[in-house]
Design an enzyme around this catalytic site. Structure first.
Site, PDB file in Angstrom:
ATOM      1  N   GLU A   1     -34.369 -15.610  38.507  1.00 24.91           N
ATOM      2  CA  GLU A   1     -35.567 -16.428  38.309  1.00 24.91           C
ATOM      3  C   GLU A   1     -36.617 -15.550  37.653  1.00 24.91           C
ATOM      4  O   GLU A   1     -36.648 -14.343  37.880  1.00 24.91           O
ATOM      5  CB  GLU A   1     -36.126 -16.900  39.666  1.00 24.91           C
ATOM      6  CG  GLU A   1     -35.588 -18.222  40.133  1.00 24.91           C
ATOM      7  CD  GLU A   1     -36.142 -18.633  41.495  1.00 24.91           C
ATOM      8  OE1 GLU A   1     -37.121 -18.023  41.973  1.00 24.91           O
ATOM      9  OE2 GLU A   1     -35.575 -19.562  42.079  1.00 24.91           O
TER      10      GLU A   1
ATOM     11  N   ARG B   1     -34.284 -27.742  58.174  1.00 22.91           N
ATOM     12  CA  ARG B   1     -34.352 -27.519  59.635  1.00 22.91           C
ATOM     13  C   ARG B   1     -35.812 -27.505  60.058  1.00 22.91           C
ATOM     14  O   ARG B   1     -36.702 -27.520  59.213  1.00 22.91           O
ATOM     15  CB  ARG B   1     -33.738 -26.158  59.956  1.00 22.91           C
ATOM     16  CG  ARG B   1     -34.428 -25.051  59.140  1.00 22.91           C
ATOM     17  CD  ARG B   1     -33.956 -23.674  59.484  1.00 22.91           C
ATOM     18  NE  ARG B   1     -34.196 -22.736  58.407  1.00 22.91           N
ATOM     19  CZ  ARG B   1     -35.285 -22.004  58.267  1.00 22.91           C
ATOM     20  NH1 ARG B   1     -36.263 -22.107  59.120  1.00 22.91           N
ATOM     21  NH2 ARG B   1     -35.410 -21.182  57.253  1.00 22.91           N
TER      22      ARG B   1
ATOM     23  N   LYS C   1     -28.820 -22.467  46.640  1.00 21.13           N
ATOM     24  CA  LYS C   1     -30.051 -22.522  45.846  1.00 21.13           C
ATOM     25  C   LYS C   1     -29.792 -22.939  44.404  1.00 21.13           C
ATOM     26  O   LYS C   1     -30.631 -23.599  43.784  1.00 21.13           O
ATOM     27  CB  LYS C   1     -30.743 -21.169  45.884  1.00 21.13           C
ATOM     28  CG  LYS C   1     -31.353 -20.879  47.231  1.00 21.13           C
ATOM     29  CD  LYS C   1     -32.191 -19.624  47.239  1.00 21.13           C
ATOM     30  CE  LYS C   1     -32.675 -19.423  48.660  1.00 21.13           C
ATOM     31  NZ  LYS C   1     -33.495 -18.270  48.856  1.00 21.13           N
TER      32      LYS C   1
END
Ligand code: ADP
Ligand code: ADP
Ligand code: MG
Length: 472
Positions: free
Chosen positions: A199, A291, A115
Site C-alpha cells: 500500500e 468482531r 485484506k
C-alpha cells in the site's frame, strides 16, 4: 431469546460478555485453562469448565468447545476478540452444529479477514481504498516494480494480518527488499500464510474507525467514529470518540462509506470499518474487523448503546428497531489500555502477583478489568489487564478526568503503562489534539517519568540503613 451462552474467551472481555448476558437474563458458561483458574470471569459465570491442556490450546480447540457447548446445552457462543473471533472455521462449525455464532457469517469473516479480497470488494462497491497493489505480490522483484510505480514510501502488509503484525514500512528499494523478507516470515509465523501486498504509505494519518451494526433484516447503521491514532507499533493504546478532526460533513460521508462497506460484505452483527485519514482529510478504507473490538466501550459511553447486548439480540434475530437518525452521540469518551508492561524496557510484558490494587472511581469513570489484589497475572496471554474508560462533556473535561483517574489508579507488584499514559495526558501536543499515528514514535520523552516510590519500600530502605549503621 437465548437461554444459555458460552463465552469462548478469557480476561476482561469474558467478564464484559457475562455482564451483558446477566442483564438479558441469559445463563453463562465460561471456559478456562489451568492458568486462568483464579480469573475473575471464571467466578462470575454460572458454569465454568476447564479446557486444555496448556494455557492457550483449550481456547483455540474449536471441536472441544463446540462439543462442550452441545453437552451443556447452550444456544449460542460469543467469541469476544482475538482467539476464535475471526476464524471462519469456528463460525462455520457452529453453523453446522446448530449453535448460533454471535457474530457475522463465516463467509463475511473469511472475506474481510483477507485484506486483499476485502480491498477488491470495497473497490467494487465504490469505497475509497488506500492506493496499492491489485492482489498479492509473488516476489520481491514484482514488489520493487510496483513500489516504483506508486512511489515510496510504501507499506508491506500481510494479507492475513492483524494485531499490528506483518506490517513494515519501506522508504526505498533497499529497505523494501529487506522488509519483504521480514514481513513474509512474520506473517507465516503468526498467520500461517506468507502472502503480502503493498500500500502507499500515508504520512501522518489519523486512524479513524466507524462502529457499525447490521441486523438479519437488512438494516445497517453506524454509531459514529473512534480516533485510534495513539498507537505503538501499529497497535492502539488510547482511543477517543468522537474524533477531534472530523466535522459533521466528513462524519456523514465516512459513516455512509462504512455502511456501504458493511452492505458490500453482506455483513450482519457488530463490526468496525477502519479508515486512514490523511492531512488533506482524504479518507481510505483500511480493513474491516468482524468482531467486537477492545475499544467498543467508548462508543457505548457516547451513544448509551450496549454493543454486546445488541450483538446478542441481532444474533437472536431481533431487528435493530432504530434508524440512523436515532443514534445520538453526547460528549466525549476516552479509553486507555492498561497493560502489565514496562514501558522503559521496550514495553516488555510483566507477569506476577498484584500486591496492591485500588481502582479509580467517581463521575464518568468506567473500568473493564481482569485483575484484583493478590491475582497472579499469568505470562501466557495478552498483557492488557484493564481498560480505563472515562466520559466527559467536552474534550478538556475528558482529558482532565482521564488524568485524575490515572492518578488514582494504583497497581503494584507488576510494572504497568499507567505512568506512561499519565505523561501523555500531560503533554501539550496531546491536549491540543496535535497527534497522528506517529505521535508516540516521535516522543521518546514520554518515557521520562519517575518510577513510583512506594512508602513501604521507603520504610524498608530506612530500616536497612539503621541496621547497617548499627553494624558499624
Ligand atoms: P482492536 O482493534 O479490537 O483493538 P487489536 O488489533 O488490538 O484489536 O486486537 C485485539 C486482540 O486480538 C489482541 O489481543 C490481538 O493480539 C488479537 N488479534 C488481533 N488480530 C489477530 C489475529 N489475526 N490473530 C490473532 N490474534 C489477533
Ligand atoms: P492490523 O490488521 O494489524 O490492524 P491495519 O491495516 O488495520 O492492520 O493497520 C494498522 C495500523 O498500521 C494503522 O492504524 C496505521 O497506523 C498503520 N497503517 C496501516 N496501513 C497504513 C498505510 N498504508 N499508511 C500508513 N499507515 C498505515
Ligand atoms: Mg486494524
Amino acid at each position: 431469546m437465548f437461554k444459555k451462552v458460552l463465552v469462548a474467551n478469557r480476561g476482561e472481555i469474558a467478564t464484559r460478555l457475562i455482564r451483558a448476558c446477566k442483564e438479558l437474563g441469559i445463563a453463562t458458561v465460561a471456559i478456562y485453562s489451568e492458568a486462568d483458574a483464579t480469573s475473575l470471569y471464571v467466578k462470575k459465570a454460572d458454569e465454568s469448565y476447564l479446557v486444555g491442556p496448556g494455557p492457550i490450546e483449550g481456547y483455540l480447540n474449536i471441536h472441544r468447545i463446540v462439543d462442550l457447548a452441545l453437552k451443556v446445552g447452550v444456544d449460542a457462543i460469543h467469541p469476544g476478540y482475538g482467539f476464535l473471533s475471526e476464524k471462519p472455521s469456528f463460525a462455520e462449525l457452529c453453523e453446522k452444529k446448530g449453535i448460533t455464532f454471535i457474530g457475522p457469517t463465516s463467509q463475511a469473516i473469511a472475506d474481510m479477514g483477507d485484506k486483499v479480497r476485502a480491498r477488491e470488494m470495497m473497490k467494487k462497491a465504490g469505497v475509497p481504498i488506500v492506493p496499492g497493489s491489485e492482489g498479492s505480490l509473488k516476489n520481491t522483484d514484482e514488489a520493487a516494480v510496483f513500489a516504483k510505480e506508486i512511489g515510496y514510501p510504501v507499506m508491506i502488509k500481510a494479507s492475513g494480518g492483524g494485531g499490528g503484525r506483518g506490517l513494515r514500512v519501506a522508504r526505498g528499494e533497499k529497505e523494501l527488499v529487506k522488509n519483504m523478507d521480514i514481513a513474509q516470515s512474520e506473517s507465516r509465523a503468526a498467520f500461517g500464510i506468507s502472502e503480502v501486498f503493498l500500500e502507499k504509505y500515508i504520512e501522518r494519518p489519523h486512524h479513524i474507525e466507524f462502529q457499525i451494526l447490521a441486523d438479519k433484516h437488512g438494516n445497517v447503521i453506524h454509531l459514529g467514529e473512534r480516533d485510534c491514532s495513539i498507537q505503538r507499533r501499529h497497535q492502539k493504546i488510547i482511543e477517543i470518540s468522537p474524533s477531534l478532526i472530523l466535522d459533521a460533513d466528513l462524519r456523514d460521508k465516512m459513516g455512509m462509506a462504512a455502511v456501504k462497506a458493511a452492505k458490500a460484505a453482506n455483513y450482519v452483527n457488530a463490526g468496525t470499518v477502519e479508515f486512514l485519514v490523511d492531512d488533506k482529510k482524504n479518507f481510505y478504507f483500511l480493513e474491516m474487523n468482524t468482531r467486537i473490538q477492545v475499544e467498543h466501550t467508548i462508543t457505548e459511553e457516547v451513544t448509551g448503546i450496549d454493543l454486546v447486548k445488541k450483538q446478542i439480540e441481532i444474533a437472536a434475530g431481533k431487528p435493530l428497531n432504530m434508524g440512523q437518525d436515532k443514534v445520538k452521540a453526547r460528549g466525549f469518551a476516552m479509553e486507555c489500555r492498561i497493560c502489565a508492561e514496562d514501558p522503559k524496557n521496550s514495553f516488555r510484558p510483566n507477569s506476577g502477583r498484584v500486591t496492591a490494587y485500588y481502582s479509580p472511581g467517581g463521575i464518568g469513570v468506567r473500568i473493564d478489568g481482569a485483575i484484583y489484589k493478590d491475582y497472579v497475572i499469568p505470562g501466557f496471554y495478552d498483557s492488557m489487564v484493564a481498560k480505563l474508560v472515562v466520559r466527559g462533556r467536552d474534550w478538556n473535561e475528558v482529558v482532565s478526568r482521564m488524568h485524575r483517574s490515572l492518578d488514582e489508579f494504583v497497581i503494584r507488584g507488576v510494572k504497568t503503562t499507567i505512568p506512561f499514559l499519565r505523561k501523555i495526558m500531560n503533554d501539550p501536543d496531546f491536549i491540543n489534539g496535535n497527534f497522528d499515528t506517529g505521535y508516540i514514535d516521535r516522543k521518546p520523552e514520554l518515557l521520562n517519568y519517575a518510577e513510583f516510590e512506594d512508602p513501604i519500600d521507603k520504610v524498608a530502605a530506612i530500616s536497612a540503613a539503621i541496621a547497617a549503621y548499627h553494624r558499624f
